[in-house]
Design an enzyme around this catalytic site. Structure first.
Site, PDB file in Angstrom:
ATOM      1  N   HIS A 177      -8.417   0.583 -10.844  1.00  0.00           N
ATOM      2  CA  HIS A 177      -8.091   0.405  -9.409  1.00  0.00           C
ATOM      3  C   HIS A 177      -8.123  -1.091  -9.062  1.00  0.00           C
ATOM      4  O   HIS A 177      -8.971  -1.566  -8.303  1.00  0.00           O
ATOM      5  CB  HIS A 177      -9.114   1.186  -8.581  1.00  0.00           C
ATOM      6  CG  HIS A 177      -8.670   1.504  -7.189  1.00  0.00           C
ATOM      7  ND1 HIS A 177      -8.277   0.542  -6.298  1.00  0.00           N
ATOM      8  CD2 HIS A 177      -8.546   2.688  -6.543  1.00  0.00           C
ATOM      9  CE1 HIS A 177      -7.956   1.125  -5.150  1.00  0.00           C
ATOM     10  NE2 HIS A 177      -8.111   2.425  -5.277  1.00  0.00           N
ATOM     11  N   GLU A 279      -2.372  -0.490  -9.621  1.00  0.00           N
ATOM     12  CA  GLU A 279      -3.362   0.281 -10.366  1.00  0.00           C
ATOM     13  C   GLU A 279      -2.691   1.045 -11.500  1.00  0.00           C
ATOM     14  O   GLU A 279      -1.919   1.968 -11.265  1.00  0.00           O
ATOM     15  CB  GLU A 279      -4.053   1.256  -9.410  1.00  0.00           C
ATOM     16  CG  GLU A 279      -4.536   0.580  -8.129  1.00  0.00           C
ATOM     17  CD  GLU A 279      -4.862   1.566  -7.012  1.00  0.00           C
ATOM     18  OE1 GLU A 279      -5.130   2.750  -7.328  1.00  0.00           O
ATOM     19  OE2 GLU A 279      -4.849   1.175  -5.848  1.00  0.00           O
TER      20      GLU A 279
HETATM   21  O1  TA6 Z   1      -5.628   4.151  -5.160  1.00  0.00           O
HETATM   22  C1  TA6 Z   1      -5.286   4.221  -3.812  1.00  0.00           C
HETATM   23  C2  TA6 Z   1      -6.311   5.060  -3.097  1.00  0.00           C
HETATM   24  O2  TA6 Z   1      -6.395   6.331  -3.670  1.00  0.00           O
HETATM   25  C3  TA6 Z   1      -5.911   5.126  -1.611  1.00  0.00           C
HETATM   26  O3  TA6 Z   1      -5.483   6.391  -1.211  1.00  0.00           O
HETATM   27  C4  TA6 Z   1      -7.098   4.590  -0.896  1.00  0.00           C
HETATM   28  O4  TA6 Z   1      -7.708   5.374   0.001  1.00  0.00           O
HETATM   29  C5  TA6 Z   1      -7.900   3.955  -1.966  1.00  0.00           C
HETATM   30  O5  TA6 Z   1      -7.590   4.484  -3.191  1.00  0.00           O
HETATM   31  C6  TA6 Z   1      -9.323   3.538  -1.781  1.00  0.00           C
HETATM   32  O6  TA6 Z   1     -10.189   4.585  -2.023  1.00  0.00           O
HETATM   33  P1  TA6 Z   1     -11.735   4.372  -1.854  1.00  0.00           P
HETATM   34  O7  TA6 Z   1     -12.362   5.678  -2.243  1.00  0.00           O
HETATM   35  O8  TA6 Z   1     -12.140   3.248  -2.762  1.00  0.00           O
HETATM   36  O9  TA6 Z   1     -11.957   4.021  -0.397  1.00  0.00           O
END
Ligand code: TA6
Length: 303
Positions: A177, A279
Protein backbone atom coordinates in the site's frame (compact mmCIF):
# COMPACT_ATOMS: atom_id res chain seq x y z
CA UNK A 1 5.30 -19.82 11.67
CA UNK A 2 8.42 -19.04 9.67
CA UNK A 3 10.35 -22.25 10.23
CA UNK A 4 13.97 -21.73 11.18
CA UNK A 5 15.19 -24.13 8.52
CA UNK A 6 13.44 -22.11 5.83
CA UNK A 7 14.58 -18.70 6.92
CA UNK A 8 17.06 -16.75 4.80
CA UNK A 9 20.58 -16.84 6.17
CA UNK A 10 21.75 -13.45 7.48
CA UNK A 11 25.05 -12.18 6.13
CA UNK A 12 27.82 -11.87 8.71
CA UNK A 13 29.02 -8.30 9.14
CA UNK A 14 32.05 -7.65 6.98
CA UNK A 15 34.23 -4.95 8.57
CA UNK A 16 35.13 -3.35 5.23
CA UNK A 17 31.53 -3.25 4.05
CA UNK A 18 30.28 -2.16 7.45
CA UNK A 19 32.42 0.95 7.13
CA UNK A 20 30.69 1.85 3.88
CA UNK A 21 27.23 0.50 4.14
CA UNK A 22 24.80 1.01 6.91
CA UNK A 23 22.70 -1.58 8.66
CA UNK A 24 21.40 -0.29 11.95
CA UNK A 25 19.03 -2.40 13.98
CA UNK A 26 17.20 -0.67 16.83
CA UNK A 27 14.54 -2.07 19.15
CA UNK A 28 11.65 -0.96 16.96
CA UNK A 29 13.17 -0.34 13.53
CA UNK A 30 15.89 -1.05 10.99
CA UNK A 31 17.79 1.52 8.96
CA UNK A 32 19.68 0.71 5.79
CA UNK A 33 21.92 3.04 3.86
CA UNK A 34 24.32 2.97 0.93
CA UNK A 35 27.69 4.71 0.73
CA UNK A 36 26.17 7.04 -1.87
CA UNK A 37 23.67 8.35 0.70
CA UNK A 38 20.44 6.53 -0.18
CA UNK A 39 18.57 5.17 2.83
CA UNK A 40 15.47 3.35 3.95
CA UNK A 41 13.87 2.99 7.37
CA UNK A 42 11.53 0.16 8.33
CA UNK A 43 9.51 -0.26 11.52
CA UNK A 44 9.11 -3.76 12.94
CA UNK A 45 5.48 -2.72 13.49
CA UNK A 46 3.87 -3.98 10.29
CA UNK A 47 7.34 -4.20 8.71
CA UNK A 48 6.30 -0.78 7.47
CA UNK A 49 8.81 1.12 5.35
CA UNK A 50 8.41 4.69 6.62
CA UNK A 51 11.18 6.47 4.74
CA UNK A 52 13.11 6.14 1.49
CA UNK A 53 15.59 8.90 0.80
CA UNK A 54 17.46 9.37 -2.48
CA UNK A 55 19.57 12.40 -3.30
CA UNK A 56 18.58 13.94 0.02
CA UNK A 57 14.89 13.81 -0.94
CA UNK A 58 12.19 11.79 0.77
CA UNK A 59 10.36 9.63 -1.79
CA UNK A 60 7.53 8.35 0.43
CA UNK A 61 4.67 10.25 2.02
CA UNK A 62 4.30 9.76 5.76
CA UNK A 63 1.44 11.54 7.50
CA UNK A 64 2.69 13.88 10.21
CA UNK A 65 -0.07 12.42 12.40
CA UNK A 66 0.80 8.78 11.65
CA UNK A 67 0.80 6.61 14.77
CA UNK A 68 4.25 5.04 15.09
CA UNK A 69 3.54 3.59 18.53
CA UNK A 70 1.94 0.33 17.31
CA UNK A 71 -1.56 1.57 18.25
CA UNK A 72 -2.78 1.41 14.63
CA UNK A 73 -1.46 0.85 11.10
CA UNK A 74 0.95 3.50 9.88
CA UNK A 75 -0.65 6.19 7.68
CA UNK A 76 1.99 6.46 5.01
CA UNK A 77 5.12 4.74 3.80
CA UNK A 78 4.46 1.16 2.67
CA UNK A 79 1.93 -0.64 4.89
CA UNK A 80 1.53 -4.33 4.00
CA UNK A 81 -1.87 -5.78 3.17
CA UNK A 82 -2.39 -9.51 3.91
CA UNK A 83 -4.39 -11.78 3.84
CA UNK A 84 -7.33 -9.63 2.71
CA UNK A 85 -7.57 -6.39 0.76
CA UNK A 86 -10.33 -4.16 2.15
CA UNK A 87 -12.99 -5.65 4.40
CA UNK A 88 -14.55 -9.01 3.66
CA UNK A 89 -18.14 -9.55 4.63
CA UNK A 90 -18.05 -13.30 4.11
CA UNK A 91 -15.63 -16.20 3.96
CA UNK A 92 -12.61 -17.04 6.12
CA UNK A 93 -11.31 -13.44 6.28
CA UNK A 94 -14.65 -11.89 7.32
CA UNK A 95 -13.62 -11.57 10.96
CA UNK A 96 -10.34 -9.80 10.15
CA UNK A 97 -9.88 -6.03 10.25
CA UNK A 98 -9.71 -3.98 7.04
CA UNK A 99 -6.61 -4.92 5.00
CA UNK A 100 -5.85 -7.89 7.27
CA UNK A 101 -3.27 -8.20 10.02
CA UNK A 102 0.17 -7.88 8.39
CA UNK A 103 0.29 -4.11 8.95
CA UNK A 104 -0.78 -4.49 12.58
CA UNK A 105 1.70 -7.05 13.87
CA UNK A 106 5.25 -6.83 15.06
CA UNK A 107 7.42 -8.66 12.53
CA UNK A 108 10.55 -10.59 13.32
CA UNK A 109 13.80 -9.22 11.92
CA UNK A 110 15.49 -12.05 10.01
CA UNK A 111 18.54 -9.97 9.19
CA UNK A 112 20.48 -8.53 6.32
CA UNK A 113 20.41 -11.19 3.64
CA UNK A 114 22.01 -9.69 0.57
CA UNK A 115 24.60 -7.06 -0.04
CA UNK A 116 26.62 -5.75 -2.96
CA UNK A 117 28.46 -2.48 -3.38
CA UNK A 118 25.32 -0.85 -4.68
CA UNK A 119 22.47 -2.58 -2.87
CA UNK A 120 21.47 -3.96 0.49
CA UNK A 121 18.55 -6.16 1.54
CA UNK A 122 16.85 -6.95 4.80
CA UNK A 123 14.26 -9.66 5.48
CA UNK A 124 11.41 -9.87 7.99
CA UNK A 125 9.26 -12.85 8.97
CA UNK A 126 5.71 -13.24 10.24
CA UNK A 127 3.87 -16.37 11.32
CA UNK A 128 0.96 -17.32 13.58
CA UNK A 129 3.21 -17.01 16.64
CA UNK A 130 3.46 -13.25 15.97
CA UNK A 131 -0.34 -12.84 15.99
CA UNK A 132 -2.57 -12.14 18.98
CA UNK A 133 -4.77 -15.04 20.13
CA UNK A 134 -7.78 -13.20 18.68
CA UNK A 135 -6.22 -12.89 15.24
CA UNK A 136 -5.10 -16.53 15.28
CA UNK A 137 -8.66 -17.52 16.02
CA UNK A 138 -10.03 -15.22 13.31
CA UNK A 139 -7.70 -16.66 10.64
CA UNK A 140 -6.68 -20.13 11.86
CA UNK A 141 -4.10 -21.04 9.21
CA UNK A 142 -0.46 -21.99 9.59
CA UNK A 143 1.48 -19.67 7.33
CA UNK A 144 4.91 -18.14 6.98
CA UNK A 145 5.58 -14.77 5.38
CA UNK A 146 9.00 -13.53 4.41
CA UNK A 147 9.13 -9.88 3.42
CA UNK A 148 12.28 -8.51 1.76
CA UNK A 149 13.20 -4.86 1.27
CA UNK A 150 16.03 -4.22 -1.16
CA UNK A 151 17.56 -0.75 -1.43
CA UNK A 152 19.56 0.18 -4.54
CA UNK A 153 20.90 3.52 -5.70
CA UNK A 154 17.81 4.50 -7.65
CA UNK A 155 15.22 1.86 -6.78
CA UNK A 156 13.42 0.19 -3.93
CA UNK A 157 12.25 -3.40 -4.31
CA UNK A 158 9.79 -5.10 -1.96
CA UNK A 159 9.09 -8.82 -2.17
CA UNK A 160 6.63 -11.05 -0.31
CA UNK A 161 6.91 -14.80 -0.01
CA UNK A 162 3.85 -16.61 1.33
CA UNK A 163 4.17 -20.23 2.45
CA UNK A 164 1.39 -22.56 3.54
CA UNK A 165 2.98 -24.47 6.43
CA UNK A 166 -0.22 -26.10 7.63
CA UNK A 167 -2.55 -28.84 6.47
CA UNK A 168 -5.42 -26.58 5.32
CA UNK A 169 -5.54 -24.73 1.98
CA UNK A 170 -6.06 -20.98 2.34
CA UNK A 171 -6.94 -18.03 0.07
CA UNK A 172 -5.22 -14.68 0.33
CA UNK A 173 -4.72 -11.22 -1.14
CA UNK A 174 -1.47 -9.33 -0.82
CA UNK A 175 -0.66 -5.70 -1.58
CA UNK A 176 2.03 -3.09 -0.99
CA UNK A 177 0.00 0.00 0.00
CA UNK A 178 2.68 2.44 -1.17
CA UNK A 179 2.26 6.15 -0.46
CA UNK A 180 4.52 7.98 -2.95
CA UNK A 181 5.54 11.55 -2.13
CA UNK A 182 4.91 13.93 -5.03
CA UNK A 183 5.58 17.66 -5.46
CA UNK A 184 2.00 18.54 -6.44
CA UNK A 185 -0.74 16.04 -7.21
CA UNK A 186 -2.32 18.56 -9.60
CA UNK A 187 0.68 18.26 -11.94
CA UNK A 188 0.55 14.44 -12.04
CA UNK A 189 -0.40 12.00 -14.70
CA UNK A 190 -0.42 8.26 -14.28
CA UNK A 191 0.46 6.21 -17.32
CA UNK A 192 0.30 2.51 -18.14
CA UNK A 193 -3.34 1.86 -17.22
CA UNK A 194 -5.07 2.50 -20.55
CA UNK A 195 -7.22 -0.43 -21.67
CA UNK A 196 -7.29 -1.98 -18.17
CA UNK A 197 -10.57 -2.80 -16.40
CA UNK A 198 -11.07 -1.21 -13.04
CA UNK A 199 -13.50 -1.01 -10.16
CA UNK A 200 -14.03 2.49 -8.84
CA UNK A 201 -14.79 2.55 -5.12
CA UNK A 202 -15.78 6.24 -5.26
CA UNK A 203 -18.58 5.86 -7.83
CA UNK A 204 -19.12 2.14 -7.13
CA UNK A 205 -18.85 1.39 -10.83
CA UNK A 206 -16.73 -0.60 -13.24
CA UNK A 207 -15.12 0.62 -16.45
CA UNK A 208 -12.16 0.28 -18.76
CA UNK A 209 -9.53 2.98 -18.45
CA UNK A 210 -9.53 5.26 -21.47
CA UNK A 211 -6.86 7.71 -20.40
CA UNK A 212 -3.31 7.16 -21.57
CA UNK A 213 -2.34 9.98 -19.20
CA UNK A 214 -4.62 9.83 -16.17
CA UNK A 215 -4.76 13.12 -14.23
CA UNK A 216 -5.44 13.16 -10.50
CA UNK A 217 -7.78 16.07 -9.88
CA UNK A 218 -10.26 14.67 -7.37
CA UNK A 219 -10.67 11.70 -5.03
CA UNK A 220 -9.54 8.50 -6.72
CA UNK A 221 -9.87 4.95 -5.40
CA UNK A 222 -9.61 2.39 -8.18
CA UNK A 223 -8.60 -1.23 -8.37
CA UNK A 224 -7.10 -1.94 -11.81
CA UNK A 225 -7.05 -5.66 -12.60
CA UNK A 226 -4.39 -7.38 -14.68
CA UNK A 227 -2.33 -4.33 -15.51
CA UNK A 228 0.02 -5.40 -18.30
CA UNK A 229 3.24 -3.43 -17.75
CA UNK A 230 5.02 -0.55 -16.06
CA UNK A 231 2.94 2.11 -14.33
CA UNK A 232 4.57 5.52 -14.45
CA UNK A 233 3.90 8.55 -12.31
CA UNK A 234 4.78 11.71 -14.21
CA UNK A 235 5.16 15.20 -12.80
CA UNK A 236 4.64 17.84 -15.48
CA UNK A 237 5.33 15.15 -18.10
CA UNK A 238 8.53 13.87 -16.49
CA UNK A 239 8.55 10.36 -15.06
CA UNK A 240 9.31 10.50 -11.32
CA UNK A 241 8.36 6.90 -10.43
CA UNK A 242 8.24 3.78 -12.59
CA UNK A 243 6.55 0.84 -10.90
CA UNK A 244 7.19 -2.68 -12.19
CA UNK A 245 5.68 -5.86 -10.79
CA UNK A 246 6.36 -9.57 -10.82
CA UNK A 247 3.43 -11.89 -10.09
CA UNK A 248 1.38 -8.97 -8.78
CA UNK A 249 -1.24 -8.50 -11.45
CA UNK A 250 -3.20 -5.58 -10.02
CA UNK A 251 -2.60 -1.92 -9.24
CA UNK A 252 -4.66 0.24 -6.88
CA UNK A 253 -4.59 4.00 -7.31
CA UNK A 254 -5.74 6.00 -4.30
CA UNK A 255 -5.82 9.61 -3.22
CA UNK A 256 -8.43 10.58 -0.58
CA UNK A 257 -8.41 14.25 -1.69
CA UNK A 258 -10.31 16.47 0.77
CA UNK A 259 -11.72 13.33 2.44
CA UNK A 260 -8.27 13.10 4.05
CA UNK A 261 -9.50 15.57 6.68
CA UNK A 262 -11.87 12.87 7.97
CA UNK A 263 -8.92 10.61 8.84
CA UNK A 264 -7.74 11.33 12.37
CA UNK A 265 -4.19 10.21 11.54
CA UNK A 266 -3.80 12.17 8.29
CA UNK A 267 -1.81 15.37 8.32
CA UNK A 268 -1.28 18.03 7.29
CA UNK A 269 -4.87 18.54 6.14
CA UNK A 270 -3.75 19.41 2.62
CA UNK A 271 -1.13 16.61 2.61
CA UNK A 272 -3.19 14.78 -0.01
CA UNK A 273 -1.64 17.23 -2.50
CA UNK A 274 1.75 15.65 -1.87
CA UNK A 275 0.88 11.98 -2.18
CA UNK A 276 -0.41 9.35 -4.52
CA UNK A 277 -0.82 5.72 -3.59
CA UNK A 278 0.26 3.37 -6.37
CA UNK A 279 -0.28 -0.04 -4.82
CA UNK A 280 1.03 -3.18 -6.49
CA UNK A 281 -0.94 -6.22 -5.41
CA UNK A 282 -2.80 -9.43 -6.05
CA UNK A 283 -6.27 -8.35 -4.95
CA UNK A 284 -8.81 -8.60 -7.77
CA UNK A 285 -9.20 -12.30 -7.04
CA UNK A 286 -8.20 -14.70 -4.29
CA UNK A 287 -4.96 -16.62 -4.60
CA UNK A 288 -5.21 -20.15 -3.32
CA UNK A 289 -2.28 -21.77 -1.55
CA UNK A 290 -2.28 -25.48 -0.85
CA UNK A 291 -0.32 -27.08 2.00
CA UNK A 292 3.45 -26.88 1.50
CA UNK A 293 3.03 -24.50 -1.43
CA UNK A 294 4.78 -21.17 -1.79
CA UNK A 295 3.77 -18.00 -3.60
CA UNK A 296 6.02 -15.03 -4.28
CA UNK A 297 5.35 -11.55 -5.66
CA UNK A 298 7.44 -8.41 -5.86
CA UNK A 299 7.46 -4.84 -7.02
CA UNK A 300 10.25 -2.45 -7.84
CA UNK A 301 9.94 1.32 -7.82
CA UNK A 302 12.52 2.90 -10.11
CA UNK A 303 13.23 6.59 -10.09
O1 TA6 B 1 -6.00 0.90 -1.14
C1 TA6 B 1 -6.99 1.88 -1.16
C2 TA6 B 1 -7.86 1.72 0.06
O2 TA6 B 1 -8.41 0.43 0.11
C3 TA6 B 1 -8.94 2.81 0.02
O3 TA6 B 1 -10.22 2.30 -0.21
C4 TA6 B 1 -8.76 3.55 1.30
O4 TA6 B 1 -9.79 3.60 2.15
C5 TA6 B 1 -7.44 3.09 1.78
O5 TA6 B 1 -7.11 1.88 1.24
C6 TA6 B 1 -6.95 3.33 3.18
O6 TA6 B 1 -7.39 2.35 4.04
P1 TA6 B 1 -7.02 2.42 5.56
O7 TA6 B 1 -7.60 1.19 6.18
O8 TA6 B 1 -5.52 2.46 5.66
O9 TA6 B 1 -7.65 3.70 6.09
Amino acid sequence: MVERSKKPVPIPVSPTRAENQGFISESDRVKLSLPTGESVEILLHGATVISWVVGGQEKLFLSEKAALDRSKPVRGGIPLVFPVFGKSTEGPTAALPQHGFARLCKWELLGRTSETDTSIQVDFGLGPENLSADLREQWPYVFGLIYSVNLSKSSLETKMLVRNEGSKTFDFNVLFHTYLRVPDVNNLTIEGLKGTSYKCKVTKSEAVEEAAELPVDSEVDRVYANVPGTVQVKNGGEAIFKVDRTNLEDVVVWNPWKGASKMADFGPEDGYKNMICIEAGAVSKWHTLEPESVWEGSTIINL
